[in-house]
Design an enzyme around this catalytic site. Structure first.
Site, PDB file in Angstrom:
ATOM      1  N   GLU A   1      48.868  59.153  41.676  1.00  0.00           N
ATOM      2  CA  GLU A   1      49.423  60.549  40.968  1.00  0.00           C
ATOM      3  C   GLU A   1      50.660  59.959  39.901  1.00  0.00           C
ATOM      4  O   GLU A   1      51.237  58.955  40.312  1.00  0.00           O
ATOM      5  CB  GLU A   1      50.408  61.336  42.027  1.00  0.00           C
ATOM      6  CG  GLU A   1      50.776  62.530  41.632  1.00  0.00           C
ATOM      7  CD  GLU A   1      51.745  63.354  42.674  1.00  0.00           C
ATOM      8  OE1 GLU A   1      51.072  63.129  43.915  1.00  0.00           O
ATOM      9  OE2 GLU A   1      52.774  63.590  42.293  1.00  0.00           O
TER      10      GLU A   1
ATOM     11  N   PRO B   1      46.845  71.060  33.567  1.00  0.00           N
ATOM     12  CA  PRO B   1      47.051  72.326  32.662  1.00  0.00           C
ATOM     13  C   PRO B   1      48.414  71.810  31.688  1.00  0.00           C
ATOM     14  O   PRO B   1      49.417  71.251  32.185  1.00  0.00           O
ATOM     15  CB  PRO B   1      47.635  73.438  33.673  1.00  0.00           C
ATOM     16  CG  PRO B   1      47.621  72.723  34.757  1.00  0.00           C
ATOM     17  CD  PRO B   1      47.148  71.567  35.052  1.00  0.00           C
ATOM     18  N   ASN B   2      48.142  72.246  30.555  1.00  0.00           N
ATOM     19  CA  ASN B   2      49.184  72.221  29.644  1.00  0.00           C
ATOM     20  C   ASN B   2      49.183  70.673  28.864  1.00  0.00           C
ATOM     21  O   ASN B   2      50.113  70.521  27.966  1.00  0.00           O
ATOM     22  CB  ASN B   2      50.436  72.724  30.006  1.00  0.00           C
ATOM     23  CG  ASN B   2      50.316  74.257  30.323  1.00  0.00           C
ATOM     24  OD1 ASN B   2      49.970  74.927  29.391  1.00  0.00           O
ATOM     25  ND2 ASN B   2      50.833  74.657  31.504  1.00  0.00           N
TER      26      ASN B   2
ATOM     27  N   ASN C   1      47.150  63.196  36.461  1.00  0.00           N
ATOM     28  CA  ASN C   1      48.740  63.787  36.135  1.00  0.00           C
ATOM     29  C   ASN C   1      48.126  65.201  36.202  1.00  0.00           C
ATOM     30  O   ASN C   1      47.367  66.030  35.276  1.00  0.00           O
ATOM     31  CB  ASN C   1      49.139  63.522  34.913  1.00  0.00           C
ATOM     32  CG  ASN C   1      50.402  64.524  34.695  1.00  0.00           C
ATOM     33  OD1 ASN C   1      50.620  65.304  35.344  1.00  0.00           O
ATOM     34  ND2 ASN C   1      51.231  64.010  33.596  1.00  0.00           N
TER      35      ASN C   1
ATOM     36  N   TYR D   1      58.976  65.373  27.344  1.00  0.00           N
ATOM     37  CA  TYR D   1      57.654  64.767  27.577  1.00  0.00           C
ATOM     38  C   TYR D   1      57.336  63.676  26.368  1.00  0.00           C
ATOM     39  O   TYR D   1      56.385  62.931  26.458  1.00  0.00           O
ATOM     40  CB  TYR D   1      56.700  65.803  27.648  1.00  0.00           C
ATOM     41  CG  TYR D   1      56.653  66.808  28.750  1.00  0.00           C
ATOM     42  CD1 TYR D   1      56.566  66.298  30.136  1.00  0.00           C
ATOM     43  CD2 TYR D   1      56.961  68.133  28.677  1.00  0.00           C
ATOM     44  CE1 TYR D   1      56.778  67.218  31.198  1.00  0.00           C
ATOM     45  CE2 TYR D   1      56.998  68.938  29.686  1.00  0.00           C
ATOM     46  CZ  TYR D   1      57.148  68.484  31.204  1.00  0.00           C
ATOM     47  OH  TYR D   1      57.046  69.265  32.191  1.00  0.00           O
TER      48      TYR D   1
ATOM     49  N   HIS E   1      52.245  70.729  42.476  1.00  0.00           N
ATOM     50  CA  HIS E   1      53.328  71.189  43.227  1.00  0.00           C
ATOM     51  C   HIS E   1      52.604  72.454  43.847  1.00  0.00           C
ATOM     52  O   HIS E   1      53.459  73.141  44.810  1.00  0.00           O
ATOM     53  CB  HIS E   1      54.376  71.544  42.528  1.00  0.00           C
ATOM     54  CG  HIS E   1      54.924  70.855  41.432  1.00  0.00           C
ATOM     55  ND1 HIS E   1      55.251  69.558  41.837  1.00  0.00           N
ATOM     56  CD2 HIS E   1      54.798  70.691  40.027  1.00  0.00           C
ATOM     57  CE1 HIS E   1      55.681  68.635  40.871  1.00  0.00           C
ATOM     58  NE2 HIS E   1      55.280  69.451  39.780  1.00  0.00           N
TER      59      HIS E   1
ATOM     60  N   ALA F   1      51.574  71.111  36.706  1.00  0.00           N
ATOM     61  CA  ALA F   1      52.024  72.011  37.731  1.00  0.00           C
ATOM     62  C   ALA F   1      51.362  72.078  38.869  1.00  0.00           C
ATOM     63  O   ALA F   1      51.805  72.658  40.173  1.00  0.00           O
ATOM     64  CB  ALA F   1      52.201  73.373  37.112  1.00  0.00           C
TER      65      ALA F   1
ATOM     66  N   ARG G   1      55.113  69.793  21.837  1.00  0.00           N
ATOM     67  CA  ARG G   1      56.297  70.734  22.347  1.00  0.00           C
ATOM     68  C   ARG G   1      57.132  69.908  23.377  1.00  0.00           C
ATOM     69  O   ARG G   1      56.551  68.894  23.893  1.00  0.00           O
ATOM     70  CB  ARG G   1      55.548  71.947  23.019  1.00  0.00           C
ATOM     71  CG  ARG G   1      54.667  72.710  22.098  1.00  0.00           C
ATOM     72  CD  ARG G   1      54.947  74.137  21.863  1.00  0.00           C
ATOM     73  NE  ARG G   1      54.093  74.599  20.867  1.00  0.00           N
ATOM     74  CZ  ARG G   1      53.055  75.139  21.285  1.00  0.00           C
ATOM     75  NH1 ARG G   1      52.986  75.419  22.487  1.00  0.00           N
ATOM     76  NH2 ARG G   1      52.367  75.566  20.264  1.00  0.00           N
TER      77      ARG G   1
ATOM     78  N   ARG H   1      64.243  66.890  38.454  1.00  0.00           N
ATOM     79  CA  ARG H   1      64.213  68.238  37.848  1.00  0.00           C
ATOM     80  C   ARG H   1      64.331  69.153  38.874  1.00  0.00           C
ATOM     81  O   ARG H   1      64.983  69.189  39.876  1.00  0.00           O
ATOM     82  CB  ARG H   1      62.924  68.247  37.193  1.00  0.00           C
ATOM     83  CG  ARG H   1      62.702  67.289  36.014  1.00  0.00           C
ATOM     84  CD  ARG H   1      61.352  67.238  35.432  1.00  0.00           C
ATOM     85  NE  ARG H   1      61.314  68.395  34.508  1.00  0.00           N
ATOM     86  CZ  ARG H   1      60.044  68.955  34.044  1.00  0.00           C
ATOM     87  NH1 ARG H   1      59.370  68.059  33.935  1.00  0.00           N
ATOM     88  NH2 ARG H   1      60.123  69.978  33.037  1.00  0.00           N
TER      89      ARG H   1
ATOM     90  N   HIS I   1      53.381  61.110  36.766  1.00  0.00           N
ATOM     91  CA  HIS I   1      53.963  62.155  36.140  1.00  0.00           C
ATOM     92  C   HIS I   1      54.985  61.442  34.954  1.00  0.00           C
ATOM     93  O   HIS I   1      55.527  60.214  35.064  1.00  0.00           O
ATOM     94  CB  HIS I   1      54.908  62.939  36.960  1.00  0.00           C
ATOM     95  CG  HIS I   1      54.284  63.643  37.892  1.00  0.00           C
ATOM     96  ND1 HIS I   1      53.423  64.712  37.748  1.00  0.00           N
ATOM     97  CD2 HIS I   1      54.008  63.210  39.162  1.00  0.00           C
ATOM     98  CE1 HIS I   1      53.158  65.005  39.071  1.00  0.00           C
ATOM     99  NE2 HIS I   1      53.371  64.066  39.976  1.00  0.00           N
TER     100      HIS I   1
ATOM    101  N   ASP J   1      42.515  68.352  48.989  1.00  0.00           N
ATOM    102  CA  ASP J   1      41.347  68.264  49.679  1.00  0.00           C
ATOM    103  C   ASP J   1      40.539  67.545  48.791  1.00  0.00           C
ATOM    104  O   ASP J   1      39.478  66.800  49.532  1.00  0.00           O
ATOM    105  CB  ASP J   1      40.905  69.697  50.128  1.00  0.00           C
ATOM    106  CG  ASP J   1      41.827  70.256  51.043  1.00  0.00           C
ATOM    107  OD1 ASP J   1      42.648  69.679  51.747  1.00  0.00           O
ATOM    108  OD2 ASP J   1      41.646  71.562  51.246  1.00  0.00           O
TER     109      ASP J   1
HETATM  110  O1  CA2 Z   1      55.905  65.123  34.164  1.00  0.00           O
HETATM  111  C1  CA2 Z   1      54.851  65.424  34.256  1.00  0.00           C
HETATM  112  O2  CA2 Z   1      53.891  64.476  33.681  1.00  0.00           O
HETATM  113  C2  CA2 Z   1      54.433  66.651  34.709  1.00  0.00           C
HETATM  114  O3  CA2 Z   1      53.334  66.621  35.647  1.00  0.00           O
HETATM  115  C3  CA2 Z   1      54.159  67.577  33.752  1.00  0.00           C
HETATM  116  C4  CA2 Z   1      53.757  69.079  34.196  1.00  0.00           C
HETATM  117  C5  CA2 Z   1      54.890  69.526  35.134  1.00  0.00           C
HETATM  118  O4  CA2 Z   1      54.597  70.831  35.449  1.00  0.00           O
HETATM  119  C6  CA2 Z   1      55.067  68.761  36.248  1.00  0.00           C
HETATM  120  O5  CA2 Z   1      56.130  69.103  37.109  1.00  0.00           O
HETATM  121  C7  CA2 Z   1      55.630  67.430  36.026  1.00  0.00           C
HETATM  122  C8  CA2 Z   1      53.786  70.170  32.865  1.00  0.00           C
HETATM  123  C9  CA2 Z   1      52.659  69.618  31.783  1.00  0.00           C
HETATM  124  C10 CA2 Z   1      52.921  70.465  30.683  1.00  0.00           C
HETATM  125  O6  CA2 Z   1      52.875  69.427  29.449  1.00  0.00           O
HETATM  126  C11 CA2 Z   1      53.559  69.821  28.389  1.00  0.00           C
HETATM  127  C12 CA2 Z   1      53.642  68.866  27.570  1.00  0.00           C
HETATM  128  C13 CA2 Z   1      54.200  69.055  26.286  1.00  0.00           C
HETATM  129  C14 CA2 Z   1      54.736  70.468  26.134  1.00  0.00           C
HETATM  130  C15 CA2 Z   1      54.615  71.463  26.832  1.00  0.00           C
HETATM  131  C16 CA2 Z   1      53.808  71.253  28.121  1.00  0.00           C
END
Ligand code: CA2
Length: 152
Positions: A98, A10-11, A74, A23, A80, A77, A18, A107, A100, A87
């Site tokens: 995995e 997700p995201n 990846n 990121y 976590h 969220a 953003r 963090r 990130h 599973d």
């Molecule tokens: O650091 C990573 O790759 C994460 O998997 C990114 C997740 C975060 O919840 C993990 O804790 C660590 C968030 C992905 C959101 O990606 C965005 C990218 C650009 C702008 C907004 C969100």
């Protein structure tokens, strides 16, 4: 031919648009292009996918497992929170790394725990989008070694 499925949760479709301080500025399409080039040079079949839905990630993991492909995931969220992803990795017997982009351990505390990590061969985090490249370089020799082994 060795196959690798790169799965994004997700995201991550927002990557490069953003929160560049966390990121970076490379888009997900940019990550895909880099990995496709690496895969072509290495003679590896690469599938690159993104979804915002947990259940769809489960399906993607199952499909990778059935295809005998390695997985670089990846899960965003869901890393976590998701027992379902853990599973799926275990159930599909998919060799998984995995990844990130950010250093999750530097963090918030809630990002320090991963449900998936214990069923993965390893975890790579904190190297920006190069985390994906490092995971690719790590998983390909493992898959090649497994493919070279005679079936038990
Ligand atoms: O650091 C990573 O790759 C994460 O998997 C990114 C997740 C975060 O919840 C993990 O804790 C660590 C968030 C992905 C959101 O990606 C965005 C990218 C650009 C702008 C907004 C969100």
């Amino acid at each position: 031919m060795v196959a690798v499925h790169v799965l994004n949760g997700p995201n991550l479709n927002l990557l490069g648009t953003r929160e560049p301080a966390t990121y970076g500025a490379v888009t997900l399409a940019g990550v895909e292009a880099r990995l496709k080039a690496k895969a072509e040079a290495a003679g590896v079949e690469l599938t690159f996918r993104q979804t915002n839905y947990e259940g769809e990630l489960v399906t993607f993991i199952q499909q990778a497992g059935l295809a005998g492909a390695g997985v670089i995931i990846n899960a965003g969220a869901y890393t976590h929170t998701s027992v379902a992803l853990r599973d799926a990795i275990k159930g599909a017997d998919a060799m998984t790394i995995e990844v990130h982009i950010s250093n999750v351990h530097a963090r918030e505390e809630f990002r320090h725990h991963s449900y998936m990590a214990p069923v993965c061969v390893g975890v790579i985090c904190g190297f920006g989008v190069a985390s994906y490249d490092l995971a690719f370089d790590a998983i390909v020799p493992l898959l090649e070694k497994r493919a070279a082994k005679p079936a038990a």
